[in-house]
Design an enzyme around this catalytic site. Structure first.
Site, PDB file in Angstrom:
ATOM      1  N   THR A  79       0.424  -1.343  -3.365  1.00  0.00           N
ATOM      2  CA  THR A  79       1.073  -2.163  -4.553  1.00  0.00           C
ATOM      3  C   THR A  79       1.455  -0.684  -5.631  1.00  0.00           C
ATOM      4  O   THR A  79       2.209  -0.731  -6.396  1.00  0.00           O
ATOM      5  CB  THR A  79      -0.126  -2.720  -5.445  1.00  0.00           C
ATOM      6  OG1 THR A  79      -0.859  -3.540  -4.787  1.00  0.00           O
ATOM      7  CG2 THR A  79       0.423  -3.195  -6.916  1.00  0.00           C
ATOM      8  N   TYR A 138       4.881  -1.929  -1.359  1.00  0.00           N
ATOM      9  CA  TYR A 138       5.239  -3.330  -1.675  1.00  0.00           C
ATOM     10  C   TYR A 138       6.559  -3.720  -2.244  1.00  0.00           C
ATOM     11  O   TYR A 138       7.132  -4.594  -2.034  1.00  0.00           O
ATOM     12  CB  TYR A 138       4.233  -3.672  -2.767  1.00  0.00           C
ATOM     13  CG  TYR A 138       3.113  -4.168  -2.353  1.00  0.00           C
ATOM     14  CD1 TYR A 138       2.295  -3.635  -1.211  1.00  0.00           C
ATOM     15  CD2 TYR A 138       2.209  -5.132  -3.084  1.00  0.00           C
ATOM     16  CE1 TYR A 138       1.064  -4.165  -0.617  1.00  0.00           C
ATOM     17  CE2 TYR A 138       0.714  -5.392  -2.737  1.00  0.00           C
ATOM     18  CZ  TYR A 138       0.384  -4.908  -1.690  1.00  0.00           C
ATOM     19  OH  TYR A 138      -0.977  -5.305  -1.110  1.00  0.00           O
ATOM     20  N   ARG A 178       2.387  -9.745  -6.690  1.00  0.00           N
ATOM     21  CA  ARG A 178       2.799  -8.072  -6.719  1.00  0.00           C
ATOM     22  C   ARG A 178       3.796  -7.608  -6.258  1.00  0.00           C
ATOM     23  O   ARG A 178       4.117  -6.309  -6.383  1.00  0.00           O
ATOM     24  CB  ARG A 178       1.360  -7.740  -6.215  1.00  0.00           C
ATOM     25  CG  ARG A 178       0.219  -7.873  -7.072  1.00  0.00           C
ATOM     26  CD  ARG A 178      -1.100  -7.480  -6.466  1.00  0.00           C
ATOM     27  NE  ARG A 178      -1.448  -8.308  -5.061  1.00  0.00           N
ATOM     28  CZ  ARG A 178      -2.247  -7.960  -4.138  1.00  0.00           C
ATOM     29  NH1 ARG A 178      -3.143  -7.045  -4.408  1.00  0.00           N
ATOM     30  NH2 ARG A 178      -2.412  -8.858  -3.112  1.00  0.00           N
ATOM     31  N   HIS A 193       3.317  -7.243   3.998  1.00  0.00           N
ATOM     32  CA  HIS A 193       2.054  -7.926   3.389  1.00  0.00           C
ATOM     33  C   HIS A 193       2.391  -9.109   3.071  1.00  0.00           C
ATOM     34  O   HIS A 193       3.301  -9.696   2.652  1.00  0.00           O
ATOM     35  CB  HIS A 193       1.766  -6.988   2.128  1.00  0.00           C
ATOM     36  CG  HIS A 193       0.991  -7.539   1.092  1.00  0.00           C
ATOM     37  ND1 HIS A 193      -0.467  -7.414   1.076  1.00  0.00           N
ATOM     38  CD2 HIS A 193       1.119  -8.635   0.130  1.00  0.00           C
ATOM     39  CE1 HIS A 193      -0.963  -8.216   0.141  1.00  0.00           C
ATOM     40  NE2 HIS A 193      -0.011  -8.854  -0.414  1.00  0.00           N
ATOM     41  N   HIS A 207      -2.572  -9.739   7.162  1.00  0.00           N
ATOM     42  CA  HIS A 207      -3.201 -10.368   6.145  1.00  0.00           C
ATOM     43  C   HIS A 207      -2.823 -11.856   6.635  1.00  0.00           C
ATOM     44  O   HIS A 207      -3.061 -12.713   5.904  1.00  0.00           O
ATOM     45  CB  HIS A 207      -2.947 -10.332   4.849  1.00  0.00           C
ATOM     46  CG  HIS A 207      -3.061  -8.785   4.270  1.00  0.00           C
ATOM     47  ND1 HIS A 207      -4.145  -7.780   4.827  1.00  0.00           N
ATOM     48  CD2 HIS A 207      -2.272  -8.047   3.549  1.00  0.00           C
ATOM     49  CE1 HIS A 207      -3.450  -6.624   4.235  1.00  0.00           C
ATOM     50  NE2 HIS A 207      -2.525  -6.874   3.551  1.00  0.00           N
ATOM     51  N   ARG A 212      -5.301 -14.808   5.918  1.00  0.00           N
ATOM     52  CA  ARG A 212      -5.528 -15.120   4.420  1.00  0.00           C
ATOM     53  C   ARG A 212      -6.160 -16.444   4.012  1.00  0.00           C
ATOM     54  O   ARG A 212      -7.057 -16.644   3.404  1.00  0.00           O
ATOM     55  CB  ARG A 212      -4.099 -14.827   3.807  1.00  0.00           C
ATOM     56  CG  ARG A 212      -4.792 -14.615   2.132  1.00  0.00           C
ATOM     57  CD  ARG A 212      -3.439 -14.439   1.396  1.00  0.00           C
ATOM     58  NE  ARG A 212      -2.815 -12.877   1.584  1.00  0.00           N
ATOM     59  CZ  ARG A 212      -3.620 -11.850   1.108  1.00  0.00           C
ATOM     60  NH1 ARG A 212      -4.500 -11.861   0.004  1.00  0.00           N
ATOM     61  NH2 ARG A 212      -3.040 -10.553   1.150  1.00  0.00           N
ATOM     62  N   ASP A 216      -7.247  -2.462   7.629  1.00  0.00           N
ATOM     63  CA  ASP A 216      -6.869  -2.209   6.101  1.00  0.00           C
ATOM     64  C   ASP A 216      -7.732  -1.206   5.366  1.00  0.00           C
ATOM     65  O   ASP A 216      -8.026  -1.201   4.095  1.00  0.00           O
ATOM     66  CB  ASP A 216      -6.818  -3.315   5.332  1.00  0.00           C
ATOM     67  CG  ASP A 216      -5.733  -3.309   4.195  1.00  0.00           C
ATOM     68  OD1 ASP A 216      -4.736  -2.693   4.384  1.00  0.00           O
ATOM     69  OD2 ASP A 216      -5.673  -4.182   3.269  1.00  0.00           O
ATOM     70  N   SER A 220      -7.281  -1.267  -1.201  1.00  0.00           N
ATOM     71  CA  SER A 220      -8.127  -1.984  -2.387  1.00  0.00           C
ATOM     72  C   SER A 220      -8.056  -3.278  -2.090  1.00  0.00           C
ATOM     73  O   SER A 220      -7.222  -4.178  -1.733  1.00  0.00           O
ATOM     74  CB  SER A 220      -7.158  -1.800  -3.737  1.00  0.00           C
ATOM     75  OG  SER A 220      -6.043  -2.430  -3.681  1.00  0.00           O
TER      76      SER A 220
END
Length: 293
Positions: free
Chosen positions: A18, A49, A82, A114, A143, A146, A203, A207
């Site tokens: 991000t 991103y 994001r 992502h 991801h 998810r 990852d 964050s």
């Protein structure tokens, strides 16, 4: 470096996520070179991103052609609030730049994508590869575990010729619908998907944001790099996968996706990156990176 080695990790690929404002590719490259000086193998990606991507030399092709450590592009965000909400045409153009830059430098030019929580899932990647001559294998969405709907979409993406990545560092998100990486891997193999196009990654050090019901950021945690080996162990002990198969998702499969020809296997001429695991517990005894214990 010590944290990685203590987790049995010898090869890392760093990417901006991000934050491409207070963090830069120069910082990322310096970090990779510091890790390499400590005996690890460290690579980076250009971009972040955002679209258009931030680069070091002024272009994706230039970064891949001129910077040895840069092997691909990412992590480009789709289906996420994001991200910069790119179009399929923009994604196709970026993938083509990454592909050409990779060809010029003998690299994979893989695009790490992502995947957020939005319901469109991987639709943009399919559109980009169906409307323009961008091979579906150029994308590597991460991801994908998810939530269950995205996981099912990811399975179909593999059937169409693509590859997918399961994130191992988010067990606290299971209550919100996250499918544990080890379970996602077991389900994918049960569905007949080839292990060569299924990867797991930690990852690590990224964050892990927590949002409240109104979508406001509440807190940030740091993704643990040790979750990768833990998920391999879980795949074997809880889901009864053969050890060689579970290991492949963290070794030979990602090496193939990222074009790392001397990684991921034990064979003559390969890098001597080895871990010794306890036969009974699969606990880590020692790590060897590049032949150095």
């Amino acid at each position: 470096a010590a944290t990685a080695l203590a987790a049995g990790v010898t090869t890392m690929i760093g990417a901006l996520g991000t934050d491409d404002v207070t963090r830069s590719h120069a910082d990322l490259l310096a970090c990779a070179r510091a890790l390499a000086a400590s005996g690890l193998s460290a690579y980076t990606l250009t971009g972040s991103y955002q679209v258009p991507p931030v680069t070091l030399t002024g272009s994706v092709r230039g970064d891949l052609a001129f910077i040895p450590e840069m092997i691909g592009l990412g992590e480009i965000a789709i289906a996420d609030h994001r991200g910069s909400q790119p179009s399929a045409a923009e994604l196709a153009r970026l993938a083509s730049d990454a592909r050409v830059g990779g060809m010029l430098a003998g690299k994979s030019g893989t695009v790490l994508v992502h995947c957020g929580e939005a319901p469109e899932g991987l639709a943009l990647l399919r559109e980009a590869s169906s409307r323009w001559p961008v091979p579906i294998k150029q994308w590597h969405p991460t991801h994908v575990n998810r939530h269950a709907a995205l996981l099912a979409d990811g399975f179909e993406f593999v059937r169409e010729g693509g590859s997918i990545d399961f994130t191992t560092s988010t067990p606290d998100f299971v209550a919100a619908g996250e499918v544990p990486a080890a379970l996602a891997l077991a389900d994918a193999l049960a569905a007949g998907l080839p292990i060569e196009r299924l990867t797991m990654s930690s990852d690590g050090q990224a964050s892990l944001p927590h949002f409240d019901a109104q979508g406001r950021l509440v807190s940030l945690e740091v993704a643990p790099i040790g979750s990768l080996l833990s998920s391999v162990r879980e795949a074997v002990e809880l889901h009864r996968l053969p050890l060689a198969t579970a290991l492949a998702a963290a070794t030979s499969s990602p090496a193939a996706v990222w074009g790392l020809a001397t990684k991921g296997r034990i064979a003559p001429g390969m890098d001597a990156d080895l871990v010794l695991l306890d036969r009974d517990t699969l606990g880590l005894r020692w790590t060897m990176a590049g032949g150095r214990l």
